[in-house]
Scaffold this motif. Sequence first.
Motif, PDB file in Angstrom:
ATOM      1  N   TRP A  62     -35.173 -29.053 -29.606  1.00  0.00           N
ATOM      2  CA  TRP A  62     -34.486 -29.911 -30.701  1.00  0.00           C
ATOM      3  C   TRP A  62     -34.189 -31.451 -29.981  1.00  0.00           C
ATOM      4  O   TRP A  62     -34.310 -32.334 -30.762  1.00  0.00           O
ATOM      5  CB  TRP A  62     -33.036 -29.337 -30.913  1.00  0.00           C
ATOM      6  N   ARG A  64     -36.180 -32.560 -27.783  1.00  0.00           N
ATOM      7  CA  ARG A  64     -37.479 -33.544 -27.905  1.00  0.00           C
ATOM      8  C   ARG A  64     -38.041 -33.850 -29.129  1.00  0.00           C
ATOM      9  O   ARG A  64     -38.338 -35.047 -29.355  1.00  0.00           O
ATOM     10  CB  ARG A  64     -38.581 -32.191 -27.226  1.00  0.00           C
ATOM     11  N   GLU A  65     -37.740 -33.329 -29.993  1.00  0.00           N
ATOM     12  CA  GLU A  65     -38.116 -33.357 -31.658  1.00  0.00           C
ATOM     13  C   GLU A  65     -37.311 -33.887 -32.588  1.00  0.00           C
ATOM     14  O   GLU A  65     -37.664 -34.765 -33.453  1.00  0.00           O
ATOM     15  CB  GLU A  65     -38.558 -31.870 -32.392  1.00  0.00           C
ATOM     16  N   ILE A  66     -35.989 -33.681 -32.340  1.00  0.00           N
ATOM     17  CA  ILE A  66     -35.008 -34.337 -33.391  1.00  0.00           C
ATOM     18  C   ILE A  66     -33.998 -35.614 -32.734  1.00  0.00           C
ATOM     19  O   ILE A  66     -33.639 -36.387 -32.954  1.00  0.00           O
ATOM     20  CB  ILE A  66     -34.277 -33.399 -34.093  1.00  0.00           C
ATOM     21  N   TYR A  70     -32.016 -38.748 -34.211  1.00  0.00           N
ATOM     22  CA  TYR A  70     -30.833 -38.317 -35.149  1.00  0.00           C
ATOM     23  C   TYR A  70     -30.011 -39.352 -35.051  1.00  0.00           C
ATOM     24  O   TYR A  70     -29.335 -39.672 -36.323  1.00  0.00           O
ATOM     25  CB  TYR A  70     -30.205 -37.145 -34.338  1.00  0.00           C
ATOM     26  N   SER A  73     -30.881 -41.716 -38.228  1.00  0.00           N
ATOM     27  CA  SER A  73     -30.950 -40.845 -39.365  1.00  0.00           C
ATOM     28  C   SER A  73     -29.673 -41.194 -40.165  1.00  0.00           C
ATOM     29  O   SER A  73     -28.605 -41.381 -39.840  1.00  0.00           O
ATOM     30  CB  SER A  73     -31.276 -39.504 -39.037  1.00  0.00           C
ATOM     31  N   TYR A 121     -32.399 -23.050 -33.991  1.00  0.00           N
ATOM     32  CA  TYR A 121     -32.923 -24.406 -34.492  1.00  0.00           C
ATOM     33  C   TYR A 121     -33.951 -23.915 -35.557  1.00  0.00           C
ATOM     34  O   TYR A 121     -34.938 -23.182 -35.187  1.00  0.00           O
ATOM     35  CB  TYR A 121     -33.550 -25.016 -33.244  1.00  0.00           C
ATOM     36  N   GLY A 123     -36.257 -25.628 -36.677  1.00  0.00           N
ATOM     37  CA  GLY A 123     -37.772 -26.317 -36.332  1.00  0.00           C
ATOM     38  C   GLY A 123     -37.677 -27.645 -37.011  1.00  0.00           C
ATOM     39  O   GLY A 123     -36.833 -28.047 -37.842  1.00  0.00           O
ATOM     40  N   ASP A 124     -38.604 -28.618 -36.487  1.00  0.00           N
ATOM     41  CA  ASP A 124     -38.529 -30.238 -37.203  1.00  0.00           C
ATOM     42  C   ASP A 124     -38.808 -30.074 -38.378  1.00  0.00           C
ATOM     43  O   ASP A 124     -38.325 -31.212 -39.017  1.00  0.00           O
ATOM     44  CB  ASP A 124     -39.522 -30.888 -36.039  1.00  0.00           C
ATOM     45  N   GLN A 125     -39.617 -29.356 -39.095  1.00  0.00           N
ATOM     46  CA  GLN A 125     -39.815 -29.359 -40.400  1.00  0.00           C
ATOM     47  C   GLN A 125     -38.512 -29.193 -41.294  1.00  0.00           C
ATOM     48  O   GLN A 125     -38.541 -29.627 -42.399  1.00  0.00           O
ATOM     49  CB  GLN A 125     -40.909 -28.559 -41.021  1.00  0.00           C
ATOM     50  N   PHE A 127     -35.069 -28.859 -40.214  1.00  0.00           N
ATOM     51  CA  PHE A 127     -33.894 -29.328 -39.507  1.00  0.00           C
ATOM     52  C   PHE A 127     -33.311 -30.179 -40.646  1.00  0.00           C
ATOM     53  O   PHE A 127     -31.999 -30.068 -41.012  1.00  0.00           O
ATOM     54  CB  PHE A 127     -33.878 -29.891 -38.158  1.00  0.00           C
ATOM     55  N   TYR A 128     -33.675 -31.324 -41.001  1.00  0.00           N
ATOM     56  CA  TYR A 128     -33.134 -32.255 -41.670  1.00  0.00           C
ATOM     57  C   TYR A 128     -32.698 -31.708 -43.194  1.00  0.00           C
ATOM     58  O   TYR A 128     -31.385 -32.024 -43.673  1.00  0.00           O
ATOM     59  CB  TYR A 128     -33.859 -33.675 -41.887  1.00  0.00           C
TER      60      TYR A 128
END
Length: 144
Positions: A62, A64-66, A70, A73, A121, A123-125, A127-128
């Motif tokens: 999280w 690293r990716e989000i 964040y 956003s 988590y 995942g990046d696909q 999360f949002y």
Amino acid sequence: MPDTQNRRSFLAGVTAMTLAGAGLTALGAAPLYANPVTIDWDAAPVRLMMVEAKGCIYCAAWNREIGPGYPASAEGRAAPLLRLDIDGAWPNGIALERRPTITPTFILLRRGAELARIEGYPGDQFFYPVIAQMMTRAGIKPAA
């Protein structure tokens, strides 16, 4: 059949591996972040609390990716991040349905009261979209 001592050693090892795999640390571990003494709920009445643990691979993913994007956003502007260590001290005034046991756990708070949570988590696909759905159900519109 193993003797009692070997069985205990085996169970202790399995327990340690299970806790590590779940991203949990032993009680009494040093907190990742200094916890705020007070939270200014007037400045940001809605917050997304991230409960994490040192060594948690899903927390690291999280981060690293989000994490870098964040705050900028729409969700991050509507619900700034409040990070807490699962083993650390908790700020006064936080009212949760139950104490988190999984890391990361994301808890949407309004003035310290839990509105919704996701455990783990996604995942990046995902999360949002999941956070946006939590906000919508709580009557919170992400900032434009």
